[in-house]
Enzyme design. Structure first.
Site, PDB file in Angstrom:
ATOM      1  N   LYS A   1      11.851   2.075   5.302  1.00 34.15           N
ATOM      2  CA  LYS A   1      10.433   1.882   4.974  1.00 34.15           C
ATOM      3  C   LYS A   1      10.194   0.467   4.465  1.00 34.15           C
ATOM      4  O   LYS A   1      10.922  -0.023   3.596  1.00 34.15           O
ATOM      5  CB  LYS A   1       9.990   2.892   3.911  1.00 34.15           C
ATOM      6  CG  LYS A   1       8.536   2.739   3.475  1.00 34.15           C
ATOM      7  CD  LYS A   1       8.135   3.798   2.456  1.00 34.15           C
ATOM      8  CE  LYS A   1       8.528   3.437   1.044  1.00 34.15           C
ATOM      9  NZ  LYS A   1       7.682   2.350   0.465  1.00 34.15           N
TER      10      LYS A   1
ATOM     11  N   ASP B   1       4.591   1.100   5.478  1.00 33.27           N
ATOM     12  CA  ASP B   1       3.876   1.865   4.457  1.00 33.27           C
ATOM     13  C   ASP B   1       2.870   0.968   3.732  1.00 33.27           C
ATOM     14  O   ASP B   1       3.114   0.486   2.633  1.00 33.27           O
ATOM     15  CB  ASP B   1       4.904   2.441   3.466  1.00 33.27           C
ATOM     16  CG  ASP B   1       4.264   3.263   2.368  1.00 33.27           C
ATOM     17  OD1 ASP B   1       3.148   3.765   2.567  1.00 33.27           O
ATOM     18  OD2 ASP B   1       4.891   3.386   1.291  1.00 33.27           O
TER      19      ASP B   1
ATOM     20  N   LYS C   1      -0.656   1.892   3.692  1.00 39.74           N
ATOM     21  CA  LYS C   1      -1.738   2.764   3.200  1.00 39.74           C
ATOM     22  C   LYS C   1      -3.115   2.136   3.405  1.00 39.74           C
ATOM     23  O   LYS C   1      -3.880   1.939   2.468  1.00 39.74           O
ATOM     24  CB  LYS C   1      -1.524   3.102   1.718  1.00 39.74           C
ATOM     25  CG  LYS C   1      -0.189   3.759   1.405  1.00 39.74           C
ATOM     26  CD  LYS C   1      -0.060   4.057  -0.090  1.00 39.74           C
ATOM     27  CE  LYS C   1       1.273   4.683  -0.431  1.00 39.74           C
ATOM     28  NZ  LYS C   1       2.397   3.690  -0.344  1.00 39.74           N
TER      29      LYS C   1
ATOM     30  N   ASP D   1     -10.024   0.840   4.311  1.00 38.52           N
ATOM     31  CA  ASP D   1     -11.014  -0.224   4.427  1.00 38.52           C
ATOM     32  C   ASP D   1     -12.106   0.268   5.368  1.00 38.52           C
ATOM     33  O   ASP D   1     -12.106   1.432   5.781  1.00 38.52           O
ATOM     34  CB  ASP D   1     -10.345  -1.505   4.953  1.00 38.52           C
ATOM     35  CG  ASP D   1     -10.997  -2.781   4.423  1.00 38.52           C
ATOM     36  OD1 ASP D   1     -12.248  -2.865   4.505  1.00 38.52           O
ATOM     37  OD2 ASP D   1     -10.285  -3.681   3.946  1.00 38.52           O
TER      38      ASP D   1
ATOM     39  N   THR E   1       2.399  10.538  -4.905  1.00 35.20           N
ATOM     40  CA  THR E   1       3.254  11.415  -5.707  1.00 35.20           C
ATOM     41  C   THR E   1       3.407  10.925  -7.139  1.00 35.20           C
ATOM     42  O   THR E   1       3.989  11.622  -7.966  1.00 35.20           O
ATOM     43  CB  THR E   1       4.638  11.571  -5.054  1.00 35.20           C
ATOM     44  OG1 THR E   1       5.164  10.285  -4.724  1.00 35.20           O
ATOM     45  CG2 THR E   1       4.533  12.422  -3.792  1.00 35.20           C
TER      46      THR E   1
ATOM     47  N   ARG F   1      15.245   4.243  -4.725  1.00 35.90           N
ATOM     48  CA  ARG F   1      16.182   3.814  -5.763  1.00 35.90           C
ATOM     49  C   ARG F   1      17.464   4.639  -5.862  1.00 35.90           C
ATOM     50  O   ARG F   1      18.530   4.072  -6.116  1.00 35.90           O
ATOM     51  CB  ARG F   1      15.454   3.762  -7.112  1.00 35.90           C
ATOM     52  CG  ARG F   1      14.557   2.544  -7.242  1.00 35.90           C
ATOM     53  CD  ARG F   1      13.549   2.657  -8.384  1.00 35.90           C
ATOM     54  NE  ARG F   1      12.414   3.501  -8.000  1.00 35.90           N
ATOM     55  CZ  ARG F   1      11.317   3.620  -8.733  1.00 35.90           C
ATOM     56  NH1 ARG F   1      11.213   2.975  -9.888  1.00 35.90           N
ATOM     57  NH2 ARG F   1      10.320   4.377  -8.322  1.00 35.90           N
TER      58      ARG F   1
END
Length: 238
Positions: free
Chosen positions: A31, A58, A60, A63, A117, A208
């Site tokens: 990603k 990614d 998002k 607009d 999330t 991570r």
């Protein structure tokens, strides 16, 4: 089949490629998020494609419809295999995004973000009249299906209800994945890899716990092993 997506949350190209190198041949997807894309632009997508990865861009998008149409089209042109928009942008924006996807003349997947999330009900910017985060995510997912998106980004806590409400026709991509014992960081609505797979998630995004590991390839393989066991369990239930 559930697939692992490793989030390369790095500040620049070299740092991202350093994270990606040990994962070549181990994981299928990576990603590229806002920080990395803002620093490096489309070239980093090309670099990762040359390494053999499928790339989830990614960003998002949220607009006016024409701008989102062009942004999605450009995402396809730069080689992204998946990109996303906010479902909250509404029907006209989603329709424009679908046009942009189709104009890119590839097979890029277009997903809609329901709720991040990292969010809970306390983070809603307006009064949602007592609607819970899972209910809000479900309502937005139903909209995403009506807008002809390929899938939605949602918590693993919401996947089963979304699959049921959309007759299994929407793919579900789940961030906020944390193996047992891993720190949650800024995530709130989290699940383990096994829980996400059992719920029916099609893509699991992990950052991570893999990229911060001393041995990223081993960490990724351990998560994939957990996913595979959960998939076998799910097949057994069926």
């Amino acid at each position: 089949m559930s697939l692992l997506v490793v989030a390369l949350d790095a500040p620049d190209r070299e740092a991202a490629l350093e994270l990606a190198r040990p994962l070549c041949g181990v994981v299928p997807w990576v990603k590229v998020g806002l920080e990395l894309f803002s620093a490096q632009g489309p070239d980093v997508v090309s670099d990762l494609k040359k390494m053999g990865f499928k790339v989830f861009l990614d960003l998002k998008f949220f607009d006016i419809p024409n701008t989102v149409r062009g942004a999605v089209r450009s995402a396809g042109y730069c080689g992204a295999d998946m990109c996303n928009i906010h479902v909250l942008g509404g029907e006209r924006m989603a329709e424009a995004a679908v046009l942009g996807r189709d104009e890119s003349a590839g097979d890029m997947l277009l997903f809609g973000v329901t709720l991040l999330t990292s969010m809970t009900e306390a983070d809603f910017p307006v009064d949602a009249q007592g609607i819970s985060a899972p209910e809000m995510a479900l309502r937005l997912a139903v909209k995403a299906k009506a807008y002809y998106l390929n899938g939605v980004v949602c918590s693993g806590l919401e996947v089963a209800n979304i699959k049921a409400a959309t007759a299994g026709e929407l793919l579900c991509l789940t961030p906020g994945i944390r193996p047992d014992g891993a720190a949650h960081g800024d995530q709130r609505r989290v699940v383990t890899p096994a829980e996400a797979v059992r719920a029916g998630s099609d893509y699991l995004v992990v950052g991570r716990p893999i990229t911060g590991s001393e041995h990223p390839a081993l960490a990724a393989q351990a998560i994939q092993n957990e996913m595979n066991r959960a998939m076998e369990e799910r097949r057994g239930v069926k």
